[in-house]
Design a protein around this motif. Structure first.
Motif, PDB file in Angstrom:
ATOM      1  N   ARG A   1      44.452  36.876 100.017  1.00 46.26           N
ATOM      2  CA  ARG A   1      43.453  37.283  99.033  1.00 46.26           C
ATOM      3  C   ARG A   1      43.101  36.167  98.053  1.00 46.26           C
ATOM      4  NH1 ARG A   1      40.407  41.894  99.832  1.00 46.26           N
ATOM      5  NH2 ARG A   1      41.696  43.687 100.370  1.00 46.26           N
ATOM      6  N   THR A   2      43.857  35.092  98.077  1.00 51.55           N
ATOM      7  CA  THR A   2      43.706  34.041  97.071  1.00 51.55           C
ATOM      8  C   THR A   2      42.306  33.438  97.059  1.00 51.55           C
ATOM      9  OG1 THR A   2      46.068  33.508  97.160  1.00 51.55           O
ATOM     10  CG2 THR A   2      44.593  31.819  96.282  1.00 51.55           C
ATOM     11  N   ALA A   3      41.747  33.180  98.211  1.00 52.18           N
ATOM     12  CA  ALA A   3      40.408  32.568  98.274  1.00 52.18           C
ATOM     13  C   ALA A   3      39.371  33.472  97.609  1.00 52.18           C
ATOM     14  CB  ALA A   3      40.029  32.305  99.728  1.00 52.18           C
ATOM     15  N   GLU A   4      39.481  34.787  97.815  1.00 54.95           N
ATOM     16  CA  GLU A   4      38.537  35.712  97.194  1.00 54.95           C
ATOM     17  C   GLU A   4      38.702  35.729  95.680  1.00 54.95           C
ATOM     18  OE1 GLU A   4      37.881  39.549  99.600  1.00 54.95           O
ATOM     19  OE2 GLU A   4      39.862  38.855 100.242  1.00 54.95           O
ATOM     20  N   VAL A   5      39.959  35.677  95.212  1.00 57.51           N
ATOM     21  CA  VAL A   5      40.212  35.685  93.763  1.00 57.51           C
ATOM     22  C   VAL A   5      39.645  34.420  93.132  1.00 57.51           C
ATOM     23  CG1 VAL A   5      41.988  35.684  91.984  1.00 57.51           C
ATOM     24  CG2 VAL A   5      42.270  37.116  94.024  1.00 57.51           C
ATOM     25  N   ILE A   6      39.860  33.280  93.776  1.00 59.24           N
ATOM     26  CA  ILE A   6      39.348  32.015  93.249  1.00 59.24           C
ATOM     27  C   ILE A   6      37.819  32.042  93.210  1.00 59.24           C
ATOM     28  CG2 ILE A   6      39.151  29.543  93.689  1.00 59.24           C
ATOM     29  CD1 ILE A   6      41.949  29.645  94.912  1.00 59.24           C
ATOM     30  N   GLU A   7      37.219  32.535  94.265  1.00 60.63           N
ATOM     31  CA  GLU A   7      35.755  32.615  94.298  1.00 60.63           C
ATOM     32  C   GLU A   7      35.233  33.518  93.185  1.00 60.63           C
ATOM     33  OE1 GLU A   7      32.154  33.926  97.382  1.00 60.63           O
ATOM     34  OE2 GLU A   7      34.269  34.133  97.951  1.00 60.63           O
TER      35      GLU A   7
ATOM     36  N   VAL B   1      39.766  33.880  79.977  1.00 56.95           N
ATOM     37  CA  VAL B   1      38.536  34.668  80.091  1.00 56.95           C
ATOM     38  C   VAL B   1      38.091  35.126  78.708  1.00 56.95           C
ATOM     39  CG1 VAL B   1      39.130  35.428  82.402  1.00 56.95           C
ATOM     40  CG2 VAL B   1      39.764  36.846  80.461  1.00 56.95           C
ATOM     41  N   ALA B   2      36.793  35.170  78.513  1.00 52.66           N
ATOM     42  CA  ALA B   2      36.237  35.717  77.279  1.00 52.66           C
ATOM     43  C   ALA B   2      36.573  37.205  77.214  1.00 52.66           C
ATOM     44  CB  ALA B   2      34.731  35.506  77.238  1.00 52.66           C
ATOM     45  N   ARG B   3      36.929  37.679  76.033  1.00 46.72           N
ATOM     46  CA  ARG B   3      37.335  39.073  75.894  1.00 46.72           C
ATOM     47  C   ARG B   3      36.240  40.025  76.380  1.00 46.72           C
ATOM     48  NH1 ARG B   3      41.157  42.001  73.196  1.00 46.72           N
ATOM     49  NH2 ARG B   3      40.526  44.118  72.662  1.00 46.72           N
ATOM     50  N   GLU B   4      34.989  39.681  76.106  1.00 52.99           N
ATOM     51  CA  GLU B   4      33.902  40.561  76.484  1.00 52.99           C
ATOM     52  C   GLU B   4      33.649  40.586  77.994  1.00 52.99           C
ATOM     53  OE1 GLU B   4      32.038  37.026  74.225  1.00 52.99           O
ATOM     54  OE2 GLU B   4      33.980  38.039  74.403  1.00 52.99           O
ATOM     55  N   ALA B   5      34.273  39.652  78.740  1.00 57.74           N
ATOM     56  CA  ALA B   5      34.143  39.646  80.196  1.00 57.74           C
ATOM     57  C   ALA B   5      35.409  40.146  80.884  1.00 57.74           C
ATOM     58  CB  ALA B   5      33.834  38.227  80.684  1.00 57.74           C
ATOM     59  N   ALA B   6      36.470  40.355  80.126  1.00 59.19           N
ATOM     60  CA  ALA B   6      37.767  40.668  80.712  1.00 59.19           C
ATOM     61  C   ALA B   6      37.755  41.974  81.490  1.00 59.19           C
ATOM     62  CB  ALA B   6      38.834  40.722  79.616  1.00 59.19           C
ATOM     63  N   ASP B   7      37.080  42.993  80.952  1.00 59.23           N
ATOM     64  CA  ASP B   7      37.115  44.297  81.609  1.00 59.23           C
ATOM     65  C   ASP B   7      36.498  44.232  83.001  1.00 59.23           C
ATOM     66  OD1 ASP B   7      37.852  47.151  81.147  1.00 59.23           O
ATOM     67  OD2 ASP B   7      35.734  47.449  81.557  1.00 59.23           O
ATOM     68  N   GLU B   8      35.351  43.529  83.129  1.00 58.94           N
ATOM     69  CA  GLU B   8      34.695  43.418  84.433  1.00 58.94           C
ATOM     70  C   GLU B   8      35.536  42.605  85.401  1.00 58.94           C
ATOM     71  OE1 GLU B   8      30.586  41.701  86.435  1.00 58.94           O
ATOM     72  OE2 GLU B   8      30.591  42.431  84.371  1.00 58.94           O
ATOM     73  N   ILE B   9      36.155  41.539  84.900  1.00 59.83           N
ATOM     74  CA  ILE B   9      36.982  40.701  85.770  1.00 59.83           C
ATOM     75  C   ILE B   9      38.188  41.491  86.276  1.00 59.83           C
ATOM     76  CG2 ILE B   9      38.531  38.710  85.787  1.00 59.83           C
ATOM     77  CD1 ILE B   9      36.545  37.286  83.955  1.00 59.83           C
ATOM     78  N   ILE B  10      38.838  42.223  85.393  1.00 61.88           N
ATOM     79  CA  ILE B  10      40.002  43.016  85.808  1.00 61.88           C
ATOM     80  C   ILE B  10      39.593  44.071  86.822  1.00 61.88           C
ATOM     81  CG2 ILE B  10      41.747  44.660  85.004  1.00 61.88           C
ATOM     82  CD1 ILE B  10      41.814  43.117  82.378  1.00 61.88           C
ATOM     83  N   GLU B  11      38.462  44.712  86.576  1.00 61.76           N
ATOM     84  CA  GLU B  11      37.985  45.727  87.518  1.00 61.76           C
ATOM     85  C   GLU B  11      37.735  45.114  88.890  1.00 61.76           C
ATOM     86  OE1 GLU B  11      34.296  48.944  87.943  1.00 61.76           O
ATOM     87  OE2 GLU B  11      34.633  47.860  86.065  1.00 61.76           O
ATOM     88  N   SER B  12      37.171  43.907  88.919  1.00 61.16           N
ATOM     89  CA  SER B  12      36.910  43.239  90.196  1.00 61.16           C
ATOM     90  C   SER B  12      38.210  42.872  90.903  1.00 61.16           C
ATOM     91  CB  SER B  12      36.063  41.985  89.970  1.00 61.16           C
ATOM     92  OG  SER B  12      34.808  42.315  89.406  1.00 61.16           O
ATOM     93  N   LEU B  13      39.205  42.427  90.137  1.00 61.32           N
ATOM     94  CA  LEU B  13      40.501  42.094  90.726  1.00 61.32           C
ATOM     95  C   LEU B  13      41.192  43.341  91.275  1.00 61.32           C
ATOM     96  CD1 LEU B  13      41.853  39.503  88.123  1.00 61.32           C
ATOM     97  CD2 LEU B  13      40.939  39.041  90.402  1.00 61.32           C
ATOM     98  N   CYS B  14      41.018  44.447  90.591  1.00 59.86           N
ATOM     99  CA  CYS B  14      41.601  45.702  91.085  1.00 59.86           C
ATOM    100  C   CYS B  14      40.925  46.153  92.373  1.00 59.86           C
ATOM    101  CB  CYS B  14      41.492  46.794  90.021  1.00 59.86           C
ATOM    102  SG  CYS B  14      42.601  46.547  88.597  1.00 59.86           S
TER     103      CYS B  14
END
Length: 313
Positions: A12-18, A48-61
């Motif tokens: 999954r690493t390549a997808e996370v990096i992308e 990560v900027a705090r205002e972008a953290a929620d979207e990034i975490i959701e994508s990682l999940c």
């Protein structure tokens, strides 16, 4: 800024990096292949900027990292970097206004559980309130307000209602439904003991006192509860923890419970009724206002996310 660390299975690493390289709100990307031992995998770090953290975490999940690996967040107090500045500028909205929902779920989830620590604080707070009632000491009543741990479960109920996490609502409701009766029963027992030893008599509640505001329920009781609930939730979602102290000393949840326990032992049933009503009014008002604040912030955050793209390119 927040520091994100993810443990990723190698496949999954390549997808996370992308994902992180393509997100405008992420920077300072670091990859350490094979560094994670348990669970095994690659370690990927980014700021990560705090205002972008929620979207990034959701994508990682969505990549299942919360099950196959792990995701952690830490607050960065100082970040000296042009790249970090650009990430914060490119992310939509303001960091102070952003709600990191997984972080909020974690905080309220921890504070919503019925445990010995919660019960102990609640019992101590009710006992302090009882002493304040008997001695007509507003200062002691304020102390009881500060010690009371009830805002945690109330905030958890609000979060659970907004996110439809009924397990969270259930745990927090049990904590309050069990905690307050237990604390009031112990306070009543202590009051009965004080009465038997002559430390407490009926005259303690007779006439007018400075602490009568505890059971003086009215429209302003609900208004104060609404304001306190709104301020408390804003404090939790914006990391302004100092404001919580003001919330604690503005509502009469614990003092009302302590007053009801003392009044019951002395047979002052009218004051028991008013104190209990005061307790319920404050509990409902806090939850209602906190949930409303969360709904408004969630809507604002979603609108901000759609105003401009978060991906680079």
């Amino acid at each position: 800024m927040l520091h994100l660390r993810a443990v990723s299975p190698p496949d999954r690493t390549a997808e996370v990096i992308e994902l992180l390289r393509g997100h405008r709100g992420a920077t300072h990307l670091v990859v350490i292949p094979g560094a994670a031992v348990e669970p095994a995998g690659d370690v990927i770090e980014a700021d990560v900027a705090r205002e972008a953290a929620d979207e990034i975490i959701e994508s990682l999940c969505l990549l299942d990292l919360d099950h196959t690996g792990g995701i952690t967040l830490e607050v960065i107090d100082t970040a000296l970097s042009d790249a970090a500045d650009r990430a914060e500028e490119d992310a939509p909205g303001e960091g102070a206004d952003a709600v990191v929902w997984q972080e909020l779920l974690g905080r309220t989830g921890d504070e919503s559980r019925l445990n010995v620590t919660f019960l102990t604080f609640l019992v101590i707070a009710c006992l302090l309130a009882a002493v304040g009632v008997v001695t007509d000491s507003p200062v002691t009543i304020v102390g009881a307000m500060v010690v009371g741990p009830e805002f945690g479960p109330l905030a958890a109920i609000a979060v659970g209602l907004v996110l439809r996490r009924w397990d969270l609502v259930g745990r927090a409701t049990v904590a309050l439904a069990v905690g307050f009766p237990v604390a009031m029963a112990i306070t009543a027992g202590a009051s009965a003991l004080a009465e038997s030893t002559g430390l407490l008599d009926v005259a303690a509640l007779a006439g007018e006192h400075q602490v009568d505001f505890v059971f003086d329920v009215g429209p302003y009781s609900f208004i104060v509860a609404l304001l306190a609930g709104a301020a408390g939730m804003l404090s939790m979602t914006s990391a302004k923890s100092a404001a919580l102290v003001g919330v604690f000393i503005s509502v009469t949840t614990v003092p009302a419970a302590g007053y009801a326990a003392v009044a019951a032992i002395l047979g002052q049933w009218e004051k028991v009724g008013y104190s209990t009503l005061q307790l319920l009014v404050n509990l409902v008002g806090i939850v209602l206002a906190a949930a409303t604040v969360l709904l408004l912030r969630r809507r604002k955050q979603r609108n901000a996310a759609t105003e401009r793209p978060l991906s680079r390119g």
